[in-house]
Design a protein around this motif. Structure first.
Motif, PDB file in Angstrom:
ATOM      1  N   ASP A 186       0.828  -1.212   0.000  1.00 32.60           N
ATOM      2  CA  ASP A 186       0.000   0.000   0.000  1.00 32.60           C
ATOM      3  C   ASP A 186       0.859   1.258   0.000  1.00 32.60           C
ATOM      4  N   MET A 187       1.899   1.266   0.846  1.00 37.01           N
ATOM      5  CA  MET A 187       2.789   2.430   0.898  1.00 37.01           C
ATOM      6  C   MET A 187       3.462   2.656  -0.446  1.00 37.01           C
ATOM      7  N   LEU A 188       3.973   1.576  -1.050  1.00 33.33           N
ATOM      8  CA  LEU A 188       4.652   1.690  -2.341  1.00 33.33           C
ATOM      9  C   LEU A 188       3.712   2.225  -3.409  1.00 33.33           C
ATOM     10  N   GLU A 189       2.489   1.703  -3.433  1.00 31.67           N
ATOM     11  CA  GLU A 189       1.513   2.174  -4.422  1.00 31.67           C
ATOM     12  C   GLU A 189       1.162   3.632  -4.185  1.00 31.67           C
ATOM     13  N   ASP A 190       1.022   4.043  -2.919  1.00 32.87           N
ATOM     14  CA  ASP A 190       0.762   5.447  -2.592  1.00 32.87           C
ATOM     15  C   ASP A 190       1.896   6.348  -3.078  1.00 32.87           C
ATOM     16  N   LEU A 191       3.124   5.812  -3.066  1.00 31.66           N
ATOM     17  CA  LEU A 191       4.288   6.586  -3.512  1.00 31.66           C
ATOM     18  C   LEU A 191       4.429   6.590  -5.039  1.00 31.66           C
ATOM     19  N   GLY A 192       3.607   5.793  -5.737  1.00 32.40           N
ATOM     20  CA  GLY A 192       3.637   5.794  -7.201  1.00 32.40           C
ATOM     21  C   GLY A 192       4.304   4.588  -7.831  1.00 32.40           C
ATOM     22  N   PHE A 193       4.734   3.637  -7.018  1.00 32.10           N
ATOM     23  CA  PHE A 193       5.380   2.435  -7.551  1.00 32.10           C
ATOM     24  C   PHE A 193       4.329   1.429  -8.007  1.00 32.10           C
ATOM     25  N   ASP A 194       4.751   0.514  -8.858  1.00 32.98           N
ATOM     26  CA  ASP A 194       3.922  -0.585  -9.325  1.00 32.98           C
ATOM     27  C   ASP A 194       4.474  -1.872  -8.696  1.00 32.98           C
ATOM     28  N   VAL A 195       3.730  -2.452  -7.755  1.00 30.41           N
ATOM     29  CA  VAL A 195       4.166  -3.693  -7.108  1.00 30.41           C
ATOM     30  C   VAL A 195       3.855  -4.839  -8.062  1.00 30.41           C
ATOM     31  N   VAL A 196       4.899  -5.437  -8.631  1.00 23.90           N
ATOM     32  CA  VAL A 196       4.702  -6.490  -9.630  1.00 23.90           C
ATOM     33  C   VAL A 196       4.608  -7.872  -9.010  1.00 23.90           C
ATOM     34  N   ALA A 197       5.159  -8.041  -7.815  1.00 28.21           N
ATOM     35  CA  ALA A 197       5.066  -9.324  -7.123  1.00 28.21           C
ATOM     36  C   ALA A 197       5.330  -9.107  -5.648  1.00 28.21           C
ATOM     37  N   SER A 198       4.658  -9.933  -4.846  1.00 25.87           N
ATOM     38  CA  SER A 198       4.873  -9.933  -3.409  1.00 25.87           C
ATOM     39  C   SER A 198       4.925 -11.390  -2.983  1.00 25.87           C
ATOM     40  N   VAL A 199       6.064 -11.809  -2.457  1.00 21.31           N
ATOM     41  CA  VAL A 199       6.247 -13.213  -2.102  1.00 21.31           C
ATOM     42  C   VAL A 199       6.714 -13.326  -0.655  1.00 21.31           C
ATOM     43  N   SER A 200       6.426 -14.489  -0.069  1.00 23.62           N
ATOM     44  CA  SER A 200       6.758 -14.677   1.340  1.00 23.62           C
ATOM     45  C   SER A 200       7.802 -15.766   1.554  1.00 23.62           C
ATOM     46  N   ARG A 201       8.131 -16.511   0.506  1.00 27.56           N
ATOM     47  CA  ARG A 201       9.073 -17.613   0.664  1.00 27.56           C
ATOM     48  C   ARG A 201      10.346 -17.367  -0.139  1.00 27.56           C
ATOM     49  N   LEU A 202      11.454 -17.792   0.439  1.00 27.60           N
ATOM     50  CA  LEU A 202      12.757 -17.605  -0.187  1.00 27.60           C
ATOM     51  C   LEU A 202      12.818 -18.252  -1.572  1.00 27.60           C
ATOM     52  N   ALA A 203      12.319 -19.462  -1.702  1.00 29.72           N
ATOM     53  CA  ALA A 203      12.368 -20.167  -2.989  1.00 29.72           C
ATOM     54  C   ALA A 203      11.592 -19.403  -4.057  1.00 29.72           C
ATOM     55  N   ASP A 204      10.414 -18.872  -3.701  1.00 29.43           N
ATOM     56  CA  ASP A 204       9.618 -18.106  -4.667  1.00 29.43           C
ATOM     57  C   ASP A 204      10.360 -16.829  -5.070  1.00 29.43           C
ATOM     58  N   ALA A 205      10.960 -16.181  -4.106  1.00 29.51           N
ATOM     59  CA  ALA A 205      11.703 -14.950  -4.394  1.00 29.51           C
ATOM     60  C   ALA A 205      12.880 -15.237  -5.320  1.00 29.51           C
ATOM     61  N   ARG A 206      13.583 -16.340  -5.054  1.00 26.83           N
ATOM     62  CA  ARG A 206      14.725 -16.709  -5.897  1.00 26.83           C
ATOM     63  C   ARG A 206      14.300 -16.898  -7.349  1.00 26.83           C
ATOM     64  N   THR A 207      13.181 -17.566  -7.545  1.00 26.48           N
ATOM     65  CA  THR A 207      12.665 -17.807  -8.893  1.00 26.48           C
ATOM     66  C   THR A 207      12.341 -16.493  -9.595  1.00 26.48           C
ATOM     67  N   ILE A 208      11.691 -15.589  -8.879  1.00 14.89           N
ATOM     68  CA  ILE A 208      11.288 -14.316  -9.474  1.00 14.89           C
ATOM     69  C   ILE A 208      12.488 -13.434  -9.801  1.00 14.89           C
ATOM     70  N   VAL A 209      13.424 -13.302  -8.867  1.00 11.89           N
ATOM     71  CA  VAL A 209      14.533 -12.370  -9.100  1.00 11.89           C
ATOM     72  C   VAL A 209      15.518 -12.858 -10.159  1.00 11.89           C
ATOM     73  N   ALA A 210      15.468 -14.124 -10.474  1.00 11.75           N
ATOM     74  CA  ALA A 210      16.400 -14.652 -11.481  1.00 11.75           C
ATOM     75  C   ALA A 210      16.230 -13.967 -12.828  1.00 11.75           C
TER      76      ALA A 210
END
Length: 119
Positions: free
Chosen positions: A23-47
């Motif tokens: 919510d804060m990021l969107e209020d600041l004008g950013f586009d949140v493209v993904a929000s993940v809670s697990r390390l494995a999911d984050a690793r896949t996305i950031v690759a």
């Protein structure tokens, strides 16, 4: 600083905290493209994801997010760490990385992101 349309990845294991950050990021004008809670999911996305910035919780369910930070650094994608465990404890390799302590305000988040984008 014009951040309109900048794509952000949020890596946070606490659901309510993740929603607050999004919510804060969107209020600041950013586009949140993904929000993940697990390390494995984050690793896949950031690759290979097209992101301009990441907000990384230091501790994800007992695992550190430093491996994600390494991938982001190699891809030259700015990132900030967030932590509820105090502002110390980052390994030397990330000692100069912008860090924000939880809980934080939208203004704190904005200032920390601005510091990361200037690095």
């Amino acid at each position: 600083m014009n951040v309109s349309g900048m794509k952000v990845l949020v890596v946070e294991d606490e659901g309510l905290v993740a929603l607050m950050i999004e919510d804060m990021l969107e209020d600041l004008g950013f586009d949140v493209v993904a929000s993940v809670s697990r390390l494995a999911d984050a690793r896949t996305i950031v690759a290979d994801a097209a992101v301009d910035l990441a907000v990384l919780d230091v501790n994800l369910a007992g695992e550190s997010s430093f491996s994600i930070a390494e991938i982001l650094r190699k891809r030259q994608i700015p990132f900030i760490f967030s932590t509820g465990y105090g502002l110390s404890g980052l390994p030397d390799e990330f000692a100069h990385q912008p860090l924000i302590g939880k809980p934080f305000s939208k203004k704190d988040l904005q200032e920390t992101i601005e510091a990361a984008l200037k690095l």
